[in-house]
Design an enzyme around this catalytic site. Structure first.
Site, mmCIF file in Angstrom:
data_model
loop_
_atom_site.group_PDB
_atom_site.id
_atom_site.type_symbol
_atom_site.label_atom_id
_atom_site.label_comp_id
_atom_site.label_asym_id
_atom_site.label_seq_id
_atom_site.Cartn_x
_atom_site.Cartn_y
_atom_site.Cartn_z
ATOM 1 N N ASN A 141 0.800 -1.242 0.000
ATOM 2 C CA ASN A 141 0.000 0.000 0.000
ATOM 3 C C ASN A 141 0.825 1.281 0.000
ATOM 4 O OD1 ASN A 141 0.755 -0.562 2.678
ATOM 5 N ND2 ASN A 141 -0.934 0.630 3.484
ATOM 6 N N GLY B 50 2.426 -5.151 7.451
ATOM 7 C CA GLY B 50 1.476 -5.924 6.650
ATOM 8 C C GLY B 50 0.274 -6.316 7.475
ATOM 9 N N SER B 51 -0.335 -7.437 7.081
ATOM 10 C CA SER B 51 -1.602 -7.822 7.706
ATOM 11 C C SER B 51 -1.386 -8.422 9.097
ATOM 12 C CB SER B 51 -2.307 -8.847 6.821
ATOM 13 O OG SER B 51 -1.607 -10.067 6.882
ATOM 14 N N GLY C 68 1.646 -10.828 10.149
ATOM 15 C CA GLY C 68 2.511 -10.156 11.121
ATOM 16 C C GLY C 68 2.618 -10.935 12.420
ATOM 17 N N CYS D 71 -3.157 1.622 6.867
ATOM 18 C CA CYS D 71 -3.437 1.023 8.173
ATOM 19 C C CYS D 71 -3.887 2.104 9.149
ATOM 20 C CB CYS D 71 -2.248 0.245 8.694
ATOM 21 S SG CYS D 71 -0.773 1.203 8.797
ATOM 22 N N GLN E 173 -8.438 -7.887 -2.657
ATOM 23 C CA GLN E 173 -8.789 -6.796 -1.757
ATOM 24 C C GLN E 173 -10.210 -6.299 -2.040
ATOM 25 O OE1 GLN E 173 -6.106 -6.499 0.345
ATOM 26 N NE2 GLN E 173 -7.621 -5.448 1.605
ATOM 27 N N GLU F 282 -10.817 -5.510 10.104
ATOM 28 C CA GLU F 282 -10.257 -4.508 9.203
ATOM 29 C C GLU F 282 -10.646 -4.821 7.758
ATOM 30 O OE1 GLU F 282 -5.951 -4.419 8.721
ATOM 31 O OE2 GLU F 282 -6.012 -2.228 8.748
ATOM 32 N N GLU G 200 8.786 2.950 14.554
ATOM 33 C CA GLU G 200 9.514 3.272 13.335
ATOM 34 C C GLU G 200 9.632 4.792 13.215
ATOM 35 O OE1 GLU G 200 6.944 0.702 10.401
ATOM 36 O OE2 GLU G 200 9.081 0.465 9.944
HETATM 37 C C1 UN1 Z 1 0.141 7.340 6.737
HETATM 38 O O1 UN1 Z 1 -1.013 7.255 7.128
HETATM 39 O O2 UN1 Z 1 0.621 8.396 6.318
HETATM 40 O O3 UN1 Z 1 0.732 0.647 6.068
HETATM 41 C C2 UN1 Z 1 1.089 6.192 6.741
HETATM 42 C C3 UN1 Z 1 0.265 1.713 6.456
HETATM 43 C C4 UN1 Z 1 1.053 2.490 7.454
HETATM 44 C C5 UN1 Z 1 1.503 3.796 6.948
HETATM 45 C C6 UN1 Z 1 0.481 4.860 7.022
HETATM 46 N N1 UN1 Z 1 2.184 1.700 7.899
HETATM 47 O O4 UN1 Z 1 -0.776 2.118 6.001
#
Ligand code: UN1
Length: 476
Positions: A149, A223-224, A228, A279, A326, A378, A457
């Site tokens: 994504n 990831g999912s 994960g 996410c 998806q 989700e 992160e």
């Molecule tokens: C954002 O919302 O700017 O996989 C980043 C994802 C997140 C990153 C979102 N790790 O959607």
């Protein structure tokens, strides 16, 4: 036709197997053919990274700064072209694609600076004549498992800190979006990186996952939830350092005193932009009774007005869903919500345009309760549901009533309500009068509960994962 190879020890390696990168806006459009890495190539990549670590761990901060700064410069210079490639392979709109590439460029620039700022601490010992130094050293070979994504920003925010702090890398990009990962690898080979420091393998997750967990010193995963959780458990069982960013079921609370336009725009952005493939997307819209009818009517009208279409076409605000799989998840989730008694206010249907693509309308669902599956599972698509509540107290309870805890928002003009929510939210990131998605690149990113595992992160906090602390005692 060119077959794009895997980057292993500074060489582009092509195997006998290939897969195609397909445009979700037009499935007749094949973007490129990529070489599939098997067990032998993944192992060779890990060996190359292990060998390169012997010297790269002692590289100077200037060397690492130069590589990352060069990469950032090329990414930013090519943002229009790379943004179009991203939009073509992932399905987000062209402005969103260019925005993501820009973010990746900025991330490389930021971590170029972090290579220079890797300072330690010096303390007097409790014993006379003894000095204590606390320094950070690279961890070793880092395995990166990336999602589709954010096909350039996420590899960037894992690779850049790994390299900045003297680690070497084996990256496994998502099978759905190899083109951006290949472009990034290609840029890094020109940025001055010694061979073997960065390896990129287009392997299936089931092949690469166990090998990376076995052969690397640390794994950074996005990831999912099911994948994960599996990766996390396997890594922990082997005593490996692991960071996992997984799903979300992110709430946004809209209170009676909210600015209506701010609330509608925030929710519209975080629920539907990037086709809900974030996410951090909002999927549970928790609205207090006094504003509910007015807000929901305005939001439904705005959702219906979103211009859906080919991701690269002018004026399109939402592209297709990224894949058939998806799309089916979204269709099934909406069907289940209907079966459980919810009411579809907008969308809930496939859309067709001139080309075969995975088009789905932005979908807003009303009359849902916290217990319904639409508020538990989700969807990772352009689908959001409305939950009506009495007051802030109930709203906070509902917002926190989830196994996830990535991002959470509130729309209010009350400072007191905003402060109360910021403190009581069980999410890693809290947004006031802003979308839950769309984060800055220089501050920590991550969640709580089932959403995330391990250190944060991004930003200065990235060093918690990508370095290991040493305490040295010296008696001179
Ligand atoms: C954002 O919302 O700017 O996989 C980043 C994802 C997140 C990153 C979102 N790790 O959607």
């Amino acid at each position: 036709m060119t077959t794009y190879g895997n980057l292993i020890n500074g060489e582009w390696v092509v195997t006998g197997n290939t897969f195609n990168d397909i445009n979700p806006s037009d499935t007749n459009d094949i973007i490129g053919t990529y070489s599939t890495a098997g067990e032998a190539e993944v192992k060779a990549a890990i060996d190359a990274a292990r060998e390169a670590f012997k010297t790269w761990q002692f590289s100077t901060p200037q060397q690492r700064f130069d590589v990352l700064d060069n990469a950032g410069t090329e990414i930013l210079a090519r943002k229009a072209e790379l943004g179009a490639l991203l939009s073509r392979e992932e399905g987000k709109t062209l402005p969103e694609g260019i925005g993501e590439v820009t973010r990746a460029g900025h991330i490389f620039k930021y971590f170029a600076g972090e290579a220079l700022r890797a300072h330690g601490e010096v303390l007097d010992s409790v014993r006379p004549g003894v000095k204590v130094e606390i320094t950070r050293e690279p961890v070793g070979v880092i395995g990166l498992i990336c999602p589709w994504n954010f096909p350039i920003a996420i590899p960037a925010w894992k690779m850049a800190p790994a390299i900045a702090f003297g680690n070497t890398v084996v990256c496994k990009p998502a099978e759905l979006t190899p083109a951006c990962a290949w472009a990034l690898a290609d840029i890094l080979t020109r940025a001055g990186l010694p061979k073997g420091v960065l390896n990129v393998v287009f392997a299936r997750g089931s092949v690469a996952g166990p090998l990376l967990i076995d052969g690397c010193d640390a794994i950074s995963f996005t990831g999912s939830v099911p994948t994960g959780t599996r990766v996390r458990d396997q890594a922990v069982a082997k005593g490996k350092r692991i960071q996992a960013e997984m799903g979300g079921k992110n709430p946004v609370i809209v209170l009676d005193d909210a600015d209506l336009n701010v609330a509608v725009n925030s929710v519209l952005n975080s629920a539907f932009f990037s086709s809900g493939h974030r996410c951090t997307a909002s999927s549970r819209i928790i609205v207090t009774e006094g504003i509910a009818d007015t807000f929901v009517a305005k939001l439904a009208e705005a959702a219906k007005a979103i211009k859906v279409g080919d991701s690269r076409a002018d004026g399109v605000q939402m592209g297709p869903i990224a894949s058939q799989e998806q799309l089916k998840i979204a269709q099934d989730a909406v069907a289940k919500a209907k079966a459980e008694g919810a009411e579809i206010l907008s969308g809930g249907e496939d859309l067709t345009f001139g080309t075969p693509g995975y088009y789905y309308a932005p979908t807003l669902i009303d009359k849902t309760t916290p217990a319904m599956s639409i508020n538990k599972e989700e969807v990772f698509g352009p689908v959001a549901s409305i939950i009506r509540v009495k007051d802030l107290e109930e709203a906070i309870k509902v917002a926190n009533d989830t196994e996830f805890g990535l991002s959470a928002g509130i729309c209010t003009t009350s400072l007191k309500s905003a402060e109360t929510f910021k403190r009581r939210s069980e999410a890693g990131m809290v947004m006031v009068n802003l979308p839950t998605a769309g984060v800055d690149y220089h501050v920590p990113f991550g969640g709580r509960k089932g959403s995330s595992y391990g250190p944060r992160e991004q930003g200065a906090y990235a060093k918690e994962f990508y370095t290991i602390v040493k305490t040295a005692y010296t008696s001179a």
